[in-house]
Design an enzyme around this catalytic site. Sequence first.
Site, PDB file in Angstrom:
ATOM      1  N   GLU A  64      11.029  10.999 139.403  1.00  0.00           N
ATOM      2  CA  GLU A  64       9.961  10.065 139.765  1.00  0.00           C
ATOM      3  C   GLU A  64      10.548   8.823 140.447  1.00  0.00           C
ATOM      4  OE1 GLU A  64       6.365   7.617 137.464  1.00  0.00           O
ATOM      5  OE2 GLU A  64       8.126   8.325 136.358  1.00  0.00           O
ATOM      6  N   LYS A  85      -0.328  10.484 142.055  1.00  0.00           N
ATOM      7  CA  LYS A  85      -0.602  10.509 140.626  1.00  0.00           C
ATOM      8  C   LYS A  85      -2.033  10.077 140.330  1.00  0.00           C
ATOM      9  CE  LYS A  85       1.302   8.977 136.176  1.00  0.00           C
ATOM     10  NZ  LYS A  85       2.293   8.130 135.491  1.00  0.00           N
ATOM     11  N   CYS A 112       5.305  11.970 135.521  1.00  0.00           N
ATOM     12  CA  CYS A 112       5.559  11.203 134.305  1.00  0.00           C
ATOM     13  C   CYS A 112       4.618  11.621 133.185  1.00  0.00           C
ATOM     14  CB  CYS A 112       5.471   9.704 134.609  1.00  0.00           C
ATOM     15  SG  CYS A 112       6.137   8.649 133.295  1.00  0.00           S
TER      16      CYS A 112
END
Length: 502
Positions: A265, A326, A376
Amino acid sequence: MKNLTGWRAAGVAFVAGALAALAMPPLQWLPLAVLGVVVFVWQWDAAPGPRSALWRGWAWGLGHFAVGSYWILDAFFVPPADFAFAGPPIVIGLAAILGFFPGLAGMAAKWAALRWPRLGGRHCRLLLLALAWTAAEWLRGHVFTGYPWNPLGHVWAFATPLLQSASLFGVYGLGLLSFLVLAAPAAGWRASVAALVLVGGAGFGGQLAMAPVNAAEGPLVRIVQPNTPQAEKWIPENRVRHLAKLVEMSRREGFDRLSAVVWPETAPPFIVEPGSPALKVMGTAAPSGGYLLTGAARGTGVRGDGVWNSLLVIDPAGAIVAHYDKVHLVPLGEYIPFHRQLAPIAGFIGRGSFEEGEARMTMDLPGLPSVSPVICYEVIFPAAVTGPGARPRWLLNVTNDAWFGLSSGPYQHLASARMRSIEEGLPMIRAANTGVSAIIDAYGRVLASLDMQQEGIIDHPLPMARAITPYGRWGDWVLLGLFAVVTILLIVSSRFGDAENA
């Protein structure tokens, strides 16, 4: 212990909840989970009414979530640590809020037990509490953006065969069975024997369900774990060196045999925008005919558009051929609510906000099986890791747990990743900046890994997917079916099997 009242009862509940948290990864002290849940049942049983049950359950949850989420503190002390003073009250405040979920479970179960006296038998009480606990745990994973961290089913993370029932009814269903097993001593020896049979049967069935590990299955993938300290990552004068290190690690021996290279990430220590010269450099980390898949802060190059926490797919020419933004951002960590409407306030209390992605997705990339990326902590959400449409063949989780040092957080994060693979019947490639990076097969087995604060690469064939699991097909509808079965057992026990225990 059962006769305590007021603050003494709450204090015992607090300690029991705190001890139960030590049964989660990485310690996995299972006997403390038994102790913690049995004390929860005893304290609930001794509560005179719903309000008292709520209070005791909340105290238990306060201790449990304060210990289980202490690792969040580490992020506040990463230099420059401008908001270190806010860390302790935020963590305690979060635990206080989360404590209401076991509290609500206790209150609802106590109300039902008083409303219908037939439910007062020992075994009925256990079934009733298990249903209430699981409903509260499901709510914790969904309300206020959701926080399904350390669900009860994770106490079995040390024994992969015992996790396999999650492929049937998910981690919440596994949590329901786990509650029955852990609380069984509170209902007497017969319940304890039944619980041991349940655990043994689950382990035996899980072992039978797990296919042998195949060492050579799909295309060869390389995970790069650079182990870049978070305090050093975004210092401007370090950016060229950090990027060069990522490229060098990607191109080590065996590079010509790879189909994909995966970076963690926000691996590039800058915002990646169209036309950036850095894209050409990043393209050199993509193998011929393959791709670099990297987490990155993505910008559009247009002032005011914002920045996204993204997964970029880059070809050897340095072109971004696909991206995923995301969707489930971390409140206060990745965005400030209403940050556009309250720009001055948001700028004061945070380091900026990412924009929210539109939807989860499945990527079809020539030369690779289709993949659903999760960034994540998106991986902690059951039934929410794949995109719409055709089922992917694997999951890709990029993360940066460097914020949390050597705390328990990264290991608990890994446990969630393994659980999603079991639920969906899909393998997962997990790339983490400072660890734990891992190759996880469709049964949740870690086939290869790099532990915390290690620098290195993993080359491994992509494991094969299983046939779609019941939970992967129907999600939490299967959990409702399990609820129905346990409810029927509760009714039968209340009418025929539990009168002598009332």
